[in-house]
Design a protein around this motif. Structure first.
Motif, PDB file in Angstrom:
ATOM      1  N   LEU A 127      24.366  58.252  38.576  1.00  0.00           N
ATOM      2  CA  LEU A 127      24.761  59.360  37.697  1.00  0.00           C
ATOM      3  C   LEU A 127      25.613  58.892  36.535  1.00  0.00           C
ATOM      4  O   LEU A 127      26.318  59.674  35.918  1.00  0.00           O
ATOM      5  CB  LEU A 127      25.498  60.437  38.494  1.00  0.00           C
ATOM      6  N   ALA A 148      20.845  62.720  27.046  1.00  0.00           N
ATOM      7  CA  ALA A 148      21.227  63.123  28.397  1.00  0.00           C
ATOM      8  C   ALA A 148      22.280  62.145  28.930  1.00  0.00           C
ATOM      9  O   ALA A 148      22.083  60.930  28.883  1.00  0.00           O
ATOM     10  CB  ALA A 148      20.003  63.126  29.310  1.00  0.00           C
ATOM     11  N   GLY A 176      24.744  61.176  32.149  1.00  0.00           N
ATOM     12  CA  GLY A 176      25.057  61.366  33.563  1.00  0.00           C
ATOM     13  C   GLY A 176      26.497  61.821  33.734  1.00  0.00           C
ATOM     14  O   GLY A 176      27.406  61.377  33.026  1.00  0.00           O
ATOM     15  N   THR A 222      25.607  67.567  37.271  1.00  0.00           N
ATOM     16  CA  THR A 222      25.040  66.215  37.332  1.00  0.00           C
ATOM     17  C   THR A 222      24.730  65.598  35.969  1.00  0.00           C
ATOM     18  O   THR A 222      24.640  64.382  35.857  1.00  0.00           O
ATOM     19  CB  THR A 222      23.725  66.212  38.145  1.00  0.00           C
ATOM     20  N   GLU A 223      24.537  66.454  34.978  1.00  0.00           N
ATOM     21  CA  GLU A 223      24.135  65.889  33.677  1.00  0.00           C
ATOM     22  C   GLU A 223      24.671  66.766  32.546  1.00  0.00           C
ATOM     23  O   GLU A 223      24.762  67.988  32.677  1.00  0.00           O
ATOM     24  CB  GLU A 223      22.609  65.800  33.590  1.00  0.00           C
ATOM     25  N   ARG A 235      23.885  67.565  28.470  1.00  0.00           N
ATOM     26  CA  ARG A 235      22.854  67.405  27.439  1.00  0.00           C
ATOM     27  C   ARG A 235      23.414  67.838  26.095  1.00  0.00           C
ATOM     28  O   ARG A 235      23.951  68.948  25.962  1.00  0.00           O
ATOM     29  CB  ARG A 235      21.628  68.245  27.792  1.00  0.00           C
TER      30      ARG A 235
END
Lengths: 274, 794
Positions: free
Chosen positions: A60, A71, A73, A168-169, A171
């Motif tokens: 991650l 993107a 992590g 988790t991410e 953007r």
């Protein structure tokens, strides 16, 4: 500065983290870099009975080109965001804002996901995410869902990420040619902002978000609307504190912060237009 | 003189940089128990019940004691000590380590837990249930002076003492009656929370069979602590050993006699277990004394040219809840300095000490002198404005001895300044700062209507250090002397061992003392070992505070070296078959005048003194001498500081752009250490001016007890400083040295606030409260603009 007793669970995947959250429920807290959670625990302002350490989940931590957006992590360290070439060329404001978080030791431990999930109105990165019109991915027992930044910050240190989910991410839309500015006004280099402003101006569209001007990281809607209606910088900046409820502390009362927001929005819009 | 005066890296640094040093918290012994303190959340309340049952039943908890239980155990022979009862009728409420009936400040201890682990001690302390009956709170000096609430419910008033110093009241009245210009200004010296890098901590280790106790404490004053622990606990002084291991800064906050020190010693002695405690940073904001806390009123009288004819000062000083070791005396340490570097014919000073329901105050870097220099140096700028001359000119017109060199000059405040030479010092500061160019830049910005205002602030301070001639302390009713002890001995192999009663906590004593010895005895500084900070090794001493170590303790070493040389000369003369008067001693070697081949290195003399095979008749073996040096006078360092700030009119933000300091601390032993002291000292004063200040609400709660809210500046906030020095040797000691540990702090707060006021003077702003936070400055600007719009300026 002595935390209360807690159980410690180390997980090696997001799935394991979700499972641990499911097992321990509301009594558990996720810990990434620990730079927001641990101080609260040491002051005994937070006393989770279980700390789920997600800091060692290997997959991650990344910064990837995902077409129209970048993107990131959730466990990517501030230092990596600050120095990443893709971000520096495609979303330079985010790299810059990461460089303004805390001090070097904080930036080598703290993570972008941890900072955003904490939802601190005084933090730098949430406002940047708002101004950039980014979003986050939340993973839960039923899979992933995308939450726009505009819907993410729901209350003081509260986000739309549910207690059984994990962020988790992150953007962020690419905005290579956009004008931008981050105005952080603080009393010492390593401090949180007394007031901060993140501003992006791109092909007539403007994103303006404020730091420490209310219980959550917040979009300066009145400023954005005024700019969309053709107002000049001066007139738009005068609306910076509209609808805000800034805190009252030793760094300033609400009136001072309202004024500061106006000054800083003007400076930010001017710099972003230059 | 080849080593002294040369910059030299510190011997202490490798151990600090590699983590080899052992601080109190690094030292562990088997079977130790941790103390956990139950602290009052109320500033003033009656303790109606303390229920320790739940805590006492927790795993790993050895005992829980309330204040009443500790009193019943007979652990205390006397309350915590105040060594400086400044007047015969000073009010001094009894202060025991743990409150039994009434608490008087937030953080006062009401019960103590002993547990196997630190975490266990804190967890158990959290579940001790204490019931309080709130009492009216005195949360500030003004409330203490003007309000109805009393900080101690068995007292009629909050006033602790009135202390006057008015050498000639008639002359003072006459000066103000006939003055052309008068200035009256009021300043607040906000409370400061000391923040040494190492918090305080204790470890008391009993020796049950021997009946003695060793206390490791993060203290500046192991020698004083030993006497005071004996006096307050009734334990025999001969059964106490106090060790200050590596100590990470003190700034005055580690010169007290604290409840935790007394608790650890007495409980260790009673239980036969080692007892330890380390304060957390937030705990320190309540449990360790604070600095400053004064409301100052200063009045200047001057003739038409701005020459001072009189200075009158009144202080209302915040003692806090109790008198700690030297609490009442701290404001008085500054009393003699409110005339600054100026020739003032008439002077008067009064101080009223008040109790509040806040953490006690006591010494903090500068202790009374930064407050004094702030008041006079701020007031001098106001006088400059009034007279219509520049801040440099008003100072020059008033310098003692016209700014020329002087020695042993008596001032209106009754002290004799050892030496001074002020004009060249100011010249150097103005030159190095680029003062004229700065003024030109300021004028240009003003002409351009720039909203970033440039401000230039001067401070020409003098301070009093080298504490102290014992008789002078006696005259001030202080409970101890001001001497320092040193032993200098040659070891058989020619190495030198120094035992010093000065107790370092970061200053670099080992390096400086080695350099003095190296020069005196002609040995390599690396061949000198300095022993200190352990009462079993260094039984005599009065420790480190008040910029006294070099000018008292260092001088003791130099004088002891002279005695060593005298004895060595006798031995060398005996063995070289010469008359002692015919020996030269240079670079560590005795040589017979006129006979260059007849020489004897001092190491050989030392070995001869060790074997004692061939000493003069009646001479004792070994080469070792001791000296207790009692200084004949204080030392009075001085300097000129120039601060340059930029004030953003739109935000109120103040940026320190540049800082110049020319300090004169007499002869310097190690200029590198001097520079370090000046750097740190300046930042500590700048911190008071711009960032730091303990803030309390009406209930006596500290609003900023952690380093999140209490803004200690870092290197990032401070520009590269431009430092220089002039050298005016002291007449108070044979080395000609003065102190420099507090000088920077004494000069810098006034310089910075003078610069802020200078920046904003076109708006009519003449004062700025400390800390000059952006919000404070911005509000002052708005008020000034409103006044100007209303045609006032009033």
């Amino acid at each position: 500065m002595i935390p209360a007793a807690f159980d410690y669970v180390e997980v090696d995947s997001a799935e394991a983290a979700i499972a641990a959250l499911g097992q321990h429920g509301d009594e558990a807290k996720l810990m990434a870099g620990g730079h927001s959670l641990l101080p609260l625990m040491k002051f005994r302002l937070a006393s989770p009975s279980v700390v789920i350490d997600i800091g060692r989940i290997a997959d991650l931590s990344y910064i990837n080109d995902a077409g129209d957006h970048v993107a990131i992590g959730a466990l990517t360290k501030h230092r990596a965001v600050e120095t990443n070439e893709l971000l520096k060329s495609q979303v330079p404001m985010l790299a810059h804002v990461a460089s303004q978080v805390g001090d070097p030791s904080v930036r080598h431990r703290g993570t972008i996901g941890g900072s955003i999930a904490h939802g601190d109105p005084a933090s730098d990165l949430p406002a940047a995410l708002l101004a950039l019109g980014g979003s986050v991915v939340a993973k839960g027992p039923n899979g992933d869902r995308v939450i726009p930044a505009a819907d993410l910050f729901t209350g003081f240190l509260e986000t739309a990420v549910a207690s059984d989910e994990m962020l988790t991410e992150i953007r962020v839309p690419k905005a290579a040619g956009a004008g931008w500015s981050y105005q952080k006004f603080n009393r010492r280099a390593q401090d949180w902002a007394s007031v901060g402003v993140a501003a992006v101006r791109n092909n007539g569209a403007s994103g303006v978000a404020l730091v420490n001007m209310g219980p959550t990281p917040v979009v300066a809607t009145a400023v954005q609307d005024a700019l969309a209606s053709g107002a000049d910088v001066e007139a738009a900046a005068a609306l910076a504190a509209d609808g805000m409820s800034p805190p009252d502390d030793l760094n300033g009362d609400p009136a001072y912060r309202a004024h500061l927001a106006q000054v800083l929005v003007k400076r930010a819009l001017t710099e972003a237009a230059a | 003189m080849t080593v002294m005066g040369t910059p030299r890296l510190r011997k202490e640094d490798p151990k600090l940089l590699t983590g080899e040093n052992k601080f109190v918290d690094d030292i562990h012994v088997p079977g130790e128990l941790w103390m956990g303190m139950v602290r009052s959340p109320m500033a003033h309340a009656r303790v109606t019940s303390v229920d320790t049952s739940v805590a006492a039943g927790m795993d790993g908890v050895h005992a829980v004691y309330t204040g009443a239980e500790l009193n019943d155990m007979g652990l205390w022979a006397a309350p915590l000590p105040c060594a400086w009862p400044v007047t015969d009728d000073m009010v001094n409420p009894p202060h025991y380590p743990v409150a039994a009936e009434e608490v008087h400040h937030v953080g006062e201890i009401v019960a103590v837990v002993l547990a196997d682990t630190r975490y266990g001690a804190v967890d158990a302390a959290e579940v001790v249930e204490v019931e309080y009956e709130p009492l009216p709170v005195v949360p500030s000096i003004a409330a203490a002076r003007d309000g109805d609430a009393v900080a101690h419910s068995d007292l009629d008033s909050n006033k602790a003492y009135h202390w006057p110093l008015i050498p000639d009241p008639d002359a003072l009245e006459a000066a103000f009656a006939s003055a052309t210009h008068t200035i009256k200004a009021e300043f607040e010296q906000q409370r400061l929370i000391p923040a040494a890098m190492e918090p305080r901590g204790v470890l008391a280790v009993p020796s049950p069979a021997g009946g003695d106790v060793t206390l490791y404490s993060a203290t500046q004053v192991p020698h004083i602590l030993k006497v005071m622990i004996a006096a307050t606990t009734g334990l025999s002084e001969s059964k106490l050993r106090i060790v200050a291991p590596a100590v990470g800064g003190g700034f005055g906050a580690k010169l007290n006699v604290n409840p935790d020190e007394l608790l650890s010693v007495t409980l260790a002695n009673k239980l036969g277990r080692a007892i330890r405690w380390t304060e957390t940073r937030s705990e320190a904001a309540f449990s360790t004394h604070q600095g400053r806390g004064q409301l100052q009123t200063i009045e200047l009288a001057a003739d038409g040219d701005g020459k001072l004819t009189g200075v009158r000062v009144h202080l209302d000083a915040d003692m806090g809840a109790y008198m700690m070791l030297i609490t009442p005396g701290v404001p008085l340490l500054g009393s003699f300095l409110y005339t600054g570097v100026y020739d003032v014919p008439a002077f008067g000073f009064t101080c009223d000490g008040y109790f509040t329901n806040l953490t006690p105050t006591d010494a903090y870097r500068g202790a009374g002198r930064p407050e004094a220099s702030y008041a006079i140096e701020r007031a001098m700028d106001l006088l400059a404005n009034e007279v219509g001359v520049g801040p440099d000119e008003i100072r020059r017109r008033n310098y003692l001895a016209g700014g020329g060199h002087f020695e042993n000059l008596e001032t209106a405040s009754t002290l004799v300044f050892d030496s001074g030479h002020y004009s060249p010092n100011l010249d150097a500061a103005l030159e190095l700062s680029g003062y004229d160019q700065l003024r030109a830049e300021q004028a240009k910005r003003r002409a351009d209507g720039d909203t970033k205002h440039l401000g230039i602030g001067l401070c020409t301070y003098v301070e009093i250090c080298g504490l102290a001639p014992s008789r002078a302390l006696g005259g001030l009713n202080y409970g101890a002397g001001g001497w320092e002890h040193a032993t200098v001995r040659f070891l058989p192999t020619g190495k030198v061992e120094v035992v010093s009663g000065s107790t370092p906590h970061g200053q670099g004593h080992e390096t400086a003392w080695s350099m003095i010895v190296a020069d005196k005895l002609g040995v390599d500084p690396d061949d000198v070992t300095v022993l200190h900070s352990d009462t079993a090794i260094s039984p005599l001493g009065l420790d480190t505070y008040g910029s006294r170590s070099l000018s008292v303790g260092g001088v003791a070493i130099a004088v002891a070296c002279d005695k060593v040389i005298d004895k060595a000369r006798e031995i060398a003369a005996h063995q070289l078959e010469a008359n002692p008067d015919d020996l030269d001693f240079e670079a560590g070697t005795f040589a017979v005048k006129g006979s260059p081949d007849k020489t004897m290195p001092i190491q050989a003399v030392a070995f001869g003194a060790f074997t004692a095979h061939d000493l003069p008749d009646g001479m004792e073996p070994n080469l070792q001498e001791q000296v207790t040096w009692d200084p004949p006078n204080f030392a009075f360092p001085f300097g000129s500081h120039v601060a340059v700030v930029e004030v953003d009119e739109e935000t109120g933000g103040v940026e320190l752009l540049d800082y110049t300091a020319i300090d004169d601390c007499g002869n310097q032993v190690n200029p590198l250490i001097v520079e370090g002291q000046v750097h740190g000292g300046i930042v500590q004063g700048v911190a008071q001016a711009l960032w730091e200040g303990a803030s309390y609400d009406a209930d006596g709660n500290c609003r900023n007890p952690s380093l999140l809210d209490y803004l200690v500046p870092s290197a990032a906030e401070v520009p590269n400083m431009k430092l220089g020095s002039t050298t005016t040797p002291s007449t108070s000691n044979p080395l000609g040295v003065k102190g420099v540990g507090e000088a920077g702090t004494i000069g810098s707060a006034a310089a910075v606030i003078n610069a802020v006021c200078d920046a904003l003077s076109p708006m009519g702003i003449t004062d700025m409260p400390m800390p000059a936070s952006p919000a404070t400055v911005w509000n002052a600007i708005q008020q000034a603009k409103n006044n100007n719009e209303n045609g006032g300026g009033q």
